[in-house]
Each structure stands twice: as C-alpha cells, then as structure tokens.
Enzyme design. Structure first.
Site, PDB file in Angstrom:
ATOM      1  N   ASN A   1     -10.329  -0.456   0.089  1.00  0.00           N
ATOM      2  CA  ASN A   1      -8.861  -0.340   0.112  1.00  0.00           C
ATOM      3  C   ASN A   1      -8.304  -0.948  -1.181  1.00  0.00           C
ATOM      4  OD1 ASN A   1      -6.117  -0.718   0.532  1.00  0.00           O
ATOM      5  ND2 ASN A   1      -6.322  -1.447   2.634  1.00  0.00           N
TER       6      ASN A   1
ATOM      7  N   HIS B   1      -3.275   7.109   1.979  1.00  0.00           N
ATOM      8  CA  HIS B   1      -3.749   5.777   1.608  1.00  0.00           C
ATOM      9  C   HIS B   1      -5.095   5.499   2.296  1.00  0.00           C
ATOM     10  CE1 HIS B   1      -4.174   1.592   1.000  1.00  0.00           C
ATOM     11  NE2 HIS B   1      -3.779   1.235   2.211  1.00  0.00           N
TER      12      HIS B   1
ATOM     13  N   CYS C   1       0.809  -1.228   0.000  1.00  0.00           N
ATOM     14  CA  CYS C   1       0.000   0.000   0.000  1.00  0.00           C
ATOM     15  C   CYS C   1       0.839   1.274   0.000  1.00  0.00           C
ATOM     16  CB  CYS C   1      -0.948  -0.002   1.183  1.00  0.00           C
ATOM     17  SG  CYS C   1      -1.941  -1.498   1.274  1.00  0.00           S
TER      18      CYS C   1
HETATM   19  O1  UT7 Z   1      -3.865  -1.278   3.617  1.00  0.00           O
HETATM   20  C1  UT7 Z   1      -3.040  -1.277   4.743  1.00  0.00           C
HETATM   21  C2  UT7 Z   1      -3.290  -2.376   5.636  1.00  0.00           C
HETATM   22  N1  UT7 Z   1      -4.585  -2.505   6.234  1.00  0.00           N
HETATM   23  C3  UT7 Z   1      -5.040  -1.707   7.216  1.00  0.00           C
HETATM   24  O2  UT7 Z   1      -4.526  -0.647   7.493  1.00  0.00           O
HETATM   25  C4  UT7 Z   1      -6.193  -2.216   8.043  1.00  0.00           C
HETATM   26  C5  UT7 Z   1      -5.954  -1.955   9.504  1.00  0.00           C
HETATM   27  N2  UT7 Z   1      -6.989  -2.504  10.365  1.00  0.00           N
HETATM   28  C6  UT7 Z   1      -8.267  -2.061  10.393  1.00  0.00           C
HETATM   29  O3  UT7 Z   1      -8.638  -1.186   9.628  1.00  0.00           O
HETATM   30  C7  UT7 Z   1      -9.218  -2.609  11.430  1.00  0.00           C
HETATM   31  O4  UT7 Z   1      -8.476  -3.303  12.412  1.00  0.00           O
HETATM   32  C8  UT7 Z   1     -10.299  -3.577  10.838  1.00  0.00           C
HETATM   33  C9  UT7 Z   1     -11.309  -2.776   9.993  1.00  0.00           C
HETATM   34  C10 UT7 Z   1      -9.638  -4.648   9.993  1.00  0.00           C
HETATM   35  C11 UT7 Z   1     -11.088  -4.237  11.970  1.00  0.00           C
HETATM   36  O5  UT7 Z   1     -11.675  -3.247  12.801  1.00  0.00           O
HETATM   37  P1  UT7 Z   1     -11.517  -3.354  14.392  1.00  0.00           P
HETATM   38  O6  UT7 Z   1     -12.289  -2.246  14.967  1.00  0.00           O
HETATM   39  O7  UT7 Z   1     -10.047  -3.413  14.677  1.00  0.00           O
HETATM   40  O8  UT7 Z   1     -12.238  -4.719  14.694  1.00  0.00           O
HETATM   41  P2  UT7 Z   1     -11.649  -6.010  15.415  1.00  0.00           P
HETATM   42  O9  UT7 Z   1     -10.704  -6.732  14.515  1.00  0.00           O
HETATM   43  O10 UT7 Z   1     -11.156  -5.596  16.767  1.00  0.00           O
HETATM   44  O11 UT7 Z   1     -12.951  -6.876  15.582  1.00  0.00           O
HETATM   45  C12 UT7 Z   1     -14.025  -6.461  16.420  1.00  0.00           C
HETATM   46  C13 UT7 Z   1     -15.140  -7.483  16.319  1.00  0.00           C
HETATM   47  C14 UT7 Z   1     -14.654  -8.931  16.476  1.00  0.00           C
HETATM   48  O12 UT7 Z   1     -15.629  -9.645  17.199  1.00  0.00           O
HETATM   49  P3  UT7 Z   1     -15.445  -9.930  18.773  1.00  0.00           P
HETATM   50  O13 UT7 Z   1     -14.157 -10.706  18.867  1.00  0.00           O
HETATM   51  O14 UT7 Z   1     -15.354  -8.581  19.414  1.00  0.00           O
HETATM   52  O15 UT7 Z   1     -16.666 -10.706  19.111  1.00  0.00           O
HETATM   53  C15 UT7 Z   1     -14.609  -9.460  15.065  1.00  0.00           C
HETATM   54  O16 UT7 Z   1     -14.807 -10.856  14.983  1.00  0.00           O
HETATM   55  O17 UT7 Z   1     -15.742  -7.417  15.023  1.00  0.00           O
HETATM   56  C16 UT7 Z   1     -15.769  -8.737  14.443  1.00  0.00           C
HETATM   57  N3  UT7 Z   1     -15.667  -8.602  12.988  1.00  0.00           N
HETATM   58  C17 UT7 Z   1     -16.735  -8.397  12.216  1.00  0.00           C
HETATM   59  N4  UT7 Z   1     -18.036  -8.299  12.481  1.00  0.00           N
HETATM   60  C18 UT7 Z   1     -18.878  -8.082  11.443  1.00  0.00           C
HETATM   61  C19 UT7 Z   1     -14.537  -8.602  12.234  1.00  0.00           C
HETATM   62  N5  UT7 Z   1     -14.874  -8.422  10.949  1.00  0.00           N
HETATM   63  C20 UT7 Z   1     -16.233  -8.287  10.908  1.00  0.00           C
HETATM   64  C21 UT7 Z   1     -17.146  -8.068   9.868  1.00  0.00           C
HETATM   65  N6  UT7 Z   1     -18.447  -7.967  10.184  1.00  0.00           N
HETATM   66  N7  UT7 Z   1     -16.767  -7.913   8.576  1.00  0.00           N
END
Ligand code: UT7
Length: 337
Positions: free
Chosen positions: A292, A262, A128
């Site tokens: 993204n 980005h 990225c």
């Molecule tokens: O391009 C450069 C590289 N990429 C990035 O920069 C991405 C960086 N990371 C992020 O943007 C965020 O960490 C994400 C968008 C990937 C995830 O958001 P988050 O607020 O960090 O969520 P999380 O991973 O802490 O997950 C929170 C909850 C989890 O459930 P529990 O464990 O709290 O019950 C996940 O299982 O959300 C759940 N979850 C979802 N729920 C519904 C994860 N993905 C989904 C989904 N729909 N698509």
C-alpha cells in the site's frame, strides 16, 4: 465508523484528459519473508490476507527519498506527455509523508524540474484518496488558467512512519511515486468526480514529526490503524463512490475500460468488484509487488497499465481512493497518453 455516509456533491471539469503518466519505485525490495525476520508474521498470512508479496523501501544510503521518487515519476510523466516543464501551470503533490513539512514537495519540484516561477505549486493531504483529490483540484485550477497543463503527483515514503514492532500495520505499506499530466484540450470529455471526508483520528492516525499529546508530551511518529474498522469502511465506500461517479457521469460500468482502485488490500478490491458486478479483469491491481503506497498507489498502477500496453488509448478510466481522514474520492477521466 457506523455513521450514515452523506453523499451528494459532484464535480465536473469540462474538456480535460491525462496525456502522460510516470512512476518510480525505490531500489530496495522487501519480501514478506524479510519482514518475518522482524515481526511474528509469515508470507502465508500476509499474502492470503492482503495479496502483498513484496514492497519497496527507499534506500537512504543511495539518496532515495519521497522527494527523489516524486521527481523521477514527474519527469517520466512529462516526457511521456511530450510537454516541457515550462508549459506546466499547476503542480500538485498528494502526500502525507513529505520530505519536509515546508517547503512543500510541489515547491521543491519547481526547482528540481525547472517549472516556471508562476506555476501554482502546493501539496494536498487526503492520504490514500489524495491523488484523486489532487487530480480533480488540478482540473478545476486549469479550467480557467492561461497555461492549462497540470502535473499531478502522488508520492509517499511510508517506510519512514510505520511501526516496525506492530505486525498488523508494518507489513502493509511501501514507498513509491506516480504522476500524471492533465491537459485542457478541445474535444476532450469532462472529468467527473465525487468525494467525501469524515473526521476520524482513531481508525487511522499518523501524528507526524513534532506532534504532542494534550499534556504536551511528544507523540511517537508512527502510524496506527484499527484494521478491521478501516476494512469495513473501505468495503462500503469503494463500491459506493465508484457507483456514484458512474451515475453522475451517466456511464455504465461496462462502458469503462479500466478501474484503477487504491491498492490497500486485494480483498477490498475483490469486494468492490463483486458489489459493482464488473469484470475482475478490468480491475486488476499491482499490490503484490508494491504494498500500500497510499497517495501514490493509483498513479503507479495507472502508469503500469500504460507502460504494459494494457490500456487502450484513449481509455475511459475510473479511479478511486479511500483512507485516512477518513477520505474517499472517485473520478472518471480520459487517459490518452
Ligand atoms: O490505505 C487505506 C487504509 N488501509 C486499509 O484499507 C486497510 C484495511 N484493513 C485491512 O486491510 C485488514 O483489516 C488487515 C490486512 C489490516 C488485517 O486483516 P484482517 O483479516 O482484518 O485481520 P485481523 O486484524 O482481523 O486479524 C486477524 C488475526 C489476529 O489474531 P487473532 O486476534 O485472531 O488471534 C491478528 O493478531 O491476525 C493477526 N495478525 C497477524 N498475524 C500474522 C495481524 N497482523 C498479522 C500479521 N501476521 N502481520
């Protein structure tokens, strides 16, 4: 992921500016509700956690691919620049989803666009951060070249590598391409850049076709990511590398017309805006309709700003990318399409 970040190197390319931009998004729009039919997710979760409402995927039945998007974006950038394909001396394509491992996408652009055979063509893989890496590299390459015009493209087809059984990653990514024409010109300001990399194959990993594990067994070609770890990395590195490039250039944030960051997650940009204390209006993104698109996201957003008249000309623009590798890069460059 908690390693102390080392910073330091600064790059300066004298007298260059971006004189044309272009972009191409594929035809298939995929909404959050469409993805909720495939994995356990919702429009509410995706849009509040990321800012994404829809993304575009290549329609293979229509012949769309990373290569066709790269060609379209590059043609548009060249047309906007007023230059011809024969004038290009350097062609770099930032991508980690090339249509083929070899020939490179840049090499195939030579054929598709009719670039001269002595054009320096190569692909750059810095995920990225790839477009910013490629822009700075192209600047260095045209500094002494006899044909000082570079075509720099970011092009990705991430729908080919995402795992559609993993809701935590498949909702994030989209396909697209963006391009810019960089020209060495008398009277143009310096391009100033900073960058970094830190080897880490756990936070974000995409093995690619043909990859095998330590025992020689084929690896699934899907992308995997520790989202929380990458989020922490991104919210640290984006404001830091942006501040570094401003300091290296001796420019205040208030002197910058536009920050083109980005588009990985709107929340990451919001954190950077807060930490840097810049006007959010000058950091507006487009992730809502692109998702993204990795190396393509910075030039797609830049082109949208140019086409919608949101950039004055000439404009002082700071671009920054971060992602797999881990990699990060930022640059200050004049955009005068
Ligand atoms: O391009 C450069 C590289 N990429 C990035 O920069 C991405 C960086 N990371 C992020 O943007 C965020 O960490 C994400 C968008 C990937 C995830 O958001 P988050 O607020 O960090 O969520 P999380 O991973 O802490 O997950 C929170 C909850 C989890 O459930 P529990 O464990 O709290 O019950 C996940 O299982 O959300 C759940 N979850 C979802 N729920 C519904 C994860 N993905 C989904 C989904 N729909 N698509």
């Amino acid at each position: 992921m908690t390693d102390e970040m080392q910073t330091g190197q600064v790059g300066r390319v004298p007298g260059v500016r971006i004189v044309g931009t272009g972009s191409a998004l594929p035809s298939r729009t995929v909404t959050n509700d469409d993805l909720a039919q495939i994995v356990d997710t919702s429009d509410e979760w995706i849009s509040t956690r990321t800012g994404i409402r829809s993304r575009r995927y290549c329609d293979r039945a229509k012949g769309e691919s990373q290569l066709t998007l790269a060609c379209e974006a590059a043609r548009r950038a060249l047309a906007a620049s007023g230059h011809t394909a024969e004038e290009v001396g350097v062609c770099l394509v930032a991508t980690f989803t090339p249509s083929a491992a070899t020939p490179s996408t840049a090499c195939l652009l030579e054929r598709e666009l009719g670039l001269a055979e002595d054009t320096l063509c190569l692909d750059v893989n810095a995920a990225c951060a790839g477009f910013v890496y490629a822009l700075y590299t192209a600047g260095c390459l045209i500094e002494r070249a006899s044909r000082p015009l570079a075509l720099v493209v970011g092009a990705e087809e991430l729908s080919r590598v995402v795992d559609f059984s993993d809701r935590s990653t498949c909702v994030l990514f989209g396909d697209g391409a963006g391009a810019a024409v960089l020209e060495r010109a008398a009277g143009a300001p310096d391009l100033v850049a900073t960058w970094g990399s830190r080897g880490n194959d756990e936070a974000l990993f995409a093995p690619g076709a043909g990859a095998v594990d330590a025992q020689g067994a084929p690896l699934a070609s899907h992308l995997s990511m520790d989202g929380r770890a990458v989020f922490r990395f991104a919210t640290e590195v984006l404001p830091r590398c942006t501040a570094e490039v401003l300091a290296a250039a001796g420019v205040e944030a208030t002197d910058v017309d536009r920050f083109v960051f980005h588009q990985a997650n709107k929340r990451i940009v919001d954190v950077a805006v807060r930490k840097l204390g810049v006007d959010p209006e000058r950091c507006a993104g487009n992730i809502d309709h692109t998702g993204n698109t990795s190396a393509a996201s910075v030039p797609i957003l830049l082109d949208e700003l140019v086409r919608t008249g949101e950039l004055s000309s000439p404009a002082r623009v700071v671009m920054a990318g971060f992602g797999a590798g881990l990699t990060w890069a930022s640059c200050l460059v004049e955009v005068a399409p």
